[in-house]
Design an enzyme around this catalytic site. Structure first.
Site, PDB file in Angstrom:
ATOM      1  CB  SER A   1      -1.104  -0.048   1.397  1.00 42.19           C
ATOM      2  OG  SER A   1      -0.497  -0.250   2.426  1.00 42.19           O
TER       3      SER A   1
ATOM      4  CE  LYS B   1      -2.754   2.535   4.852  1.00 41.15           C
ATOM      5  NZ  LYS B   1      -2.632   1.601   3.681  1.00 41.15           N
TER       6      LYS B   1
END
Length: 266
Positions: A76, A147
């Site tokens: 990701s 993230k």
């Protein structure tokens, strides 16, 4: 002559006794040395074990309070972070006078924002996994995420402008760190980040479950600042990827949110 001849006989007859005594003395010395050697070996093993335990405790404490290895479990965050990378998370990066800024790569506990708060794990397996994860030898818990911060408290984050770029506080952001071929987002959104919250997204937007996927959940996909574990500052493994994770300049032109002086800039 007979008397002189008898002396060697007496000398020869006394030799076995003397030899036996000497042999017994030698055996006793060897026995003491052997016992002493075993004692020293046991002492050395005990010392080595104590040193090993002390080193392990030090590493675990250092990992818990200062810098923690974190194994990247998914794609990701590609191309910035690859599957299997071990990043070093700086747990001292944020404090009362320093908070996550736009562009920072952060590791956070997603309970209550990305996963159900009541999600639990077997206590025994949890302790083992946490110990291995603290050494970078196991993947992190399912509740831990990595993230990039795109919006901080007060920011208005919009997708997308006429050129398909994300806007923060009315300024388009050129996200050069995105995975090649990805668009900034295929999901349209227009949100204002609450105070003490973060809007976070993966660099591989086409393969990242991030704040966009939790817009309808309690909290709206926003991550509480107090849930941030630390900032990813280095890639420590594999050796060929040793590098520091330098701040991005993508957000340098973004102004503070309306009514806020000195917003978080990347």
């Amino acid at each position: 002559m007979d008397t002189e001849a008898q002396h060697p006989e007496r000398d020869r007859s006394s030799t076995p006794d003397e030899g036996a005594a000497e042999e017994g003395s030698r055996s006793a010395r060897f026995s003491r040395l052997a016992r002493g050697g075993d004692g020293r070996a046991r002492l050395s093993l005990r010392t080595a074990a104590l040193i090993g335990v002390a080193c392990t405790v030090f590493v675990l404490l250092f990992s818990h309070f200062v810098v923690q290895p974190f194994q990247i479990p998914s794609s990701s965050m590609e191309p910035t972070l690859r599957v299997g990378d071990r990043i070093l998370v700086n747990k001292l990066a944020y404090g009362s006078d320093s908070r996550p800024a736009r562009g920072d790569i952060v590791v956070f506990d997603g309970r209550g924002s990305f996963v159900r708060a009541e999600l639990t794990e077997n206590p025994v397996s949890s302790v083992v996994r946490e110990g291995l994860a603290a050494l970078g030898l196991a993947e992190p818990a399912d509740t831990d995420f990595v993230k990039r911060v795109v919006g901080t408290g007060g920011d208005r984050v919009v997708c997308c402008d006429d050129e398909g770029r994300i806007e923060v506080n009315g300024v388009a952001v050129d996200e050069g760190y995105l995975h090649p071929g990805d668009v900034p987002s295929e999901v349209a959104f227009d949100i204002v980040v609450p105070a003490n919250r973060l809007w976070v997204m993966g660099d591989h937007r086409g393969n990242s479950s991030d704040s966009r996927d939790h817009l309808g959940d309690p909290g709206g996909g926003m991550v509480p600042v107090e849930k941030v574990i630390g900032r990813a500052d280095w890639i420590g493994w594999p050796a060929g990827r040793w590098t520091s994770l330098e701040p991005t300049g993508a957000f340098r032109h973004v102004p503070p949110p309306s009514g806020v002086v000195g917003g978080g800039h990347g």
